[in-house]
Scaffold this motif. Structure first.
Motif, PDB file in Angstrom:
ATOM      1  N   SER A 139       0.826  -1.209   0.000  1.00  0.00           N
ATOM      2  CA  SER A 139       0.000   0.000   0.000  1.00  0.00           C
ATOM      3  C   SER A 139       0.861   1.261   0.000  1.00  0.00           C
ATOM      4  O   SER A 139       0.503   2.251  -0.640  1.00  0.00           O
ATOM      5  N   LEU A 140       1.996   1.241   0.690  1.00  0.00           N
ATOM      6  CA  LEU A 140       2.889   2.411   0.702  1.00  0.00           C
ATOM      7  C   LEU A 140       3.572   2.625  -0.637  1.00  0.00           C
ATOM      8  O   LEU A 140       3.803   3.763  -1.047  1.00  0.00           O
ATOM      9  N   GLU A 158       2.662   1.400  -3.709  1.00  0.00           N
ATOM     10  CA  GLU A 158       1.805   1.239  -4.885  1.00  0.00           C
ATOM     11  C   GLU A 158       2.201   0.013  -5.699  1.00  0.00           C
ATOM     12  O   GLU A 158       2.521   0.090  -6.883  1.00  0.00           O
ATOM     13  N   ALA A 161       9.255  11.191  -0.248  1.00  0.00           N
ATOM     14  CA  ALA A 161       7.855  11.631  -0.206  1.00  0.00           C
ATOM     15  C   ALA A 161       7.814  13.133  -0.425  1.00  0.00           C
ATOM     16  O   ALA A 161       8.498  13.875   0.272  1.00  0.00           O
ATOM     17  N   ALA A 220       1.355  14.272   4.656  1.00  0.00           N
ATOM     18  CA  ALA A 220       0.307  13.495   3.990  1.00  0.00           C
ATOM     19  C   ALA A 220       0.704  12.026   3.895  1.00  0.00           C
ATOM     20  O   ALA A 220      -0.120  11.137   4.147  1.00  0.00           O
ATOM     21  N   ALA A 221       1.957  11.746   3.536  1.00  0.00           N
ATOM     22  CA  ALA A 221       2.433  10.364   3.450  1.00  0.00           C
ATOM     23  C   ALA A 221       2.372   9.697   4.822  1.00  0.00           C
ATOM     24  O   ALA A 221       1.984   8.532   4.941  1.00  0.00           O
ATOM     25  N   THR A 222       2.737  10.452   5.859  1.00  0.00           N
ATOM     26  CA  THR A 222       2.691   9.916   7.228  1.00  0.00           C
ATOM     27  C   THR A 222       1.258   9.578   7.617  1.00  0.00           C
ATOM     28  O   THR A 222       0.991   8.505   8.167  1.00  0.00           O
ATOM     29  N   ALA A 223       0.325  10.461   7.310  1.00  0.00           N
ATOM     30  CA  ALA A 223      -1.082  10.208   7.636  1.00  0.00           C
ATOM     31  C   ALA A 223      -1.588   8.952   6.926  1.00  0.00           C
ATOM     32  O   ALA A 223      -2.293   8.138   7.538  1.00  0.00           O
ATOM     33  N   GLU A 224      -1.235   8.777   5.669  1.00  0.00           N
ATOM     34  CA  GLU A 224      -1.650   7.576   4.930  1.00  0.00           C
ATOM     35  C   GLU A 224      -1.027   6.321   5.529  1.00  0.00           C
ATOM     36  O   GLU A 224      -1.687   5.290   5.656  1.00  0.00           O
ATOM     37  N   ALA A 225       0.266   6.402   5.886  1.00  0.00           N
ATOM     38  CA  ALA A 225       0.940   5.236   6.467  1.00  0.00           C
ATOM     39  C   ALA A 225       0.339   4.881   7.820  1.00  0.00           C
ATOM     40  O   ALA A 225       0.136   3.705   8.120  1.00  0.00           O
ATOM     41  N   ALA A 253      -2.736   5.483   8.775  1.00  0.00           N
ATOM     42  CA  ALA A 253      -4.050   4.894   8.487  1.00  0.00           C
ATOM     43  C   ALA A 253      -3.916   3.436   8.049  1.00  0.00           C
ATOM     44  O   ALA A 253      -4.817   2.625   8.295  1.00  0.00           O
ATOM     45  N   ALA A 254      -2.783   3.088   7.422  1.00  0.00           N
ATOM     46  CA  ALA A 254      -2.545   1.716   6.954  1.00  0.00           C
ATOM     47  C   ALA A 254      -1.961   0.823   8.046  1.00  0.00           C
ATOM     48  O   ALA A 254      -1.781  -0.371   7.829  1.00  0.00           O
TER      49      ALA A 254
END
Length: 124
Positions: free
Chosen positions: A24-25, A27, A69, A74-79, A81-82
């Motif tokens: 997921s990180l 792609e 990144a 934003a990348a941290t927030a996505e990671a 969340a994952a």
């Protein structure tokens, strides 16, 4: 002797779950080869493989991945969340920015930008 980097292997408790997190990180698609072995082939990077081992992670990694990144928050927030966890705050200095995180099994990695992406950081 000449050697070529073939893959980076993570020891872990749950190879399939960890492969999906990293996929997921980066792609990419996670592939489960066997119940104890999964991998991800991110574009432009060596294969990341995940093998089940019986013992838990006990200490800080001696090796970690730096991921470029453009927007570290934003990348941290996505990671997160994952399933990742942030380790400390976003660091901004003359070299750029970096954020230390831990994947779901505690393996450290960083999001980096600017000159920090080329080894300007002093610690992870």
């Amino acid at each position: 002797m000449r050697a070529r980097l073939d893959e980076i292997v993570f020891d872990c408790a749950d190879p399939a779950a960890l492969a999906r997190f990293w996929a997921s990180l980066l792609e990419a698609e996670a592939v489960d080869r066997e119940p104890h072995w999964s991998y991800v082939d991110p574009p432009g990077l060596p294969r990341l493989a995940f093998q089940r081992v019986p013992e838990p992670k006990a200490v800080k990694n001696r090796l970690h991945l730096d991921l470029m990144a453009g927007d570290i928050p934003a990348a941290t927030a996505e990671a997160v969340a994952a399933g990742a966890g942030a380790a400390g705050e976003l660091v901004t200095d003359a070299y750029g920015q970096f954020q230390v995180l831990r994947d779901p099994e505690g393996n450290e990695f960083c999001f980096v930008s600017g000159r920090a992406a080329r080894g300007g950081r002093t610690r992870a």
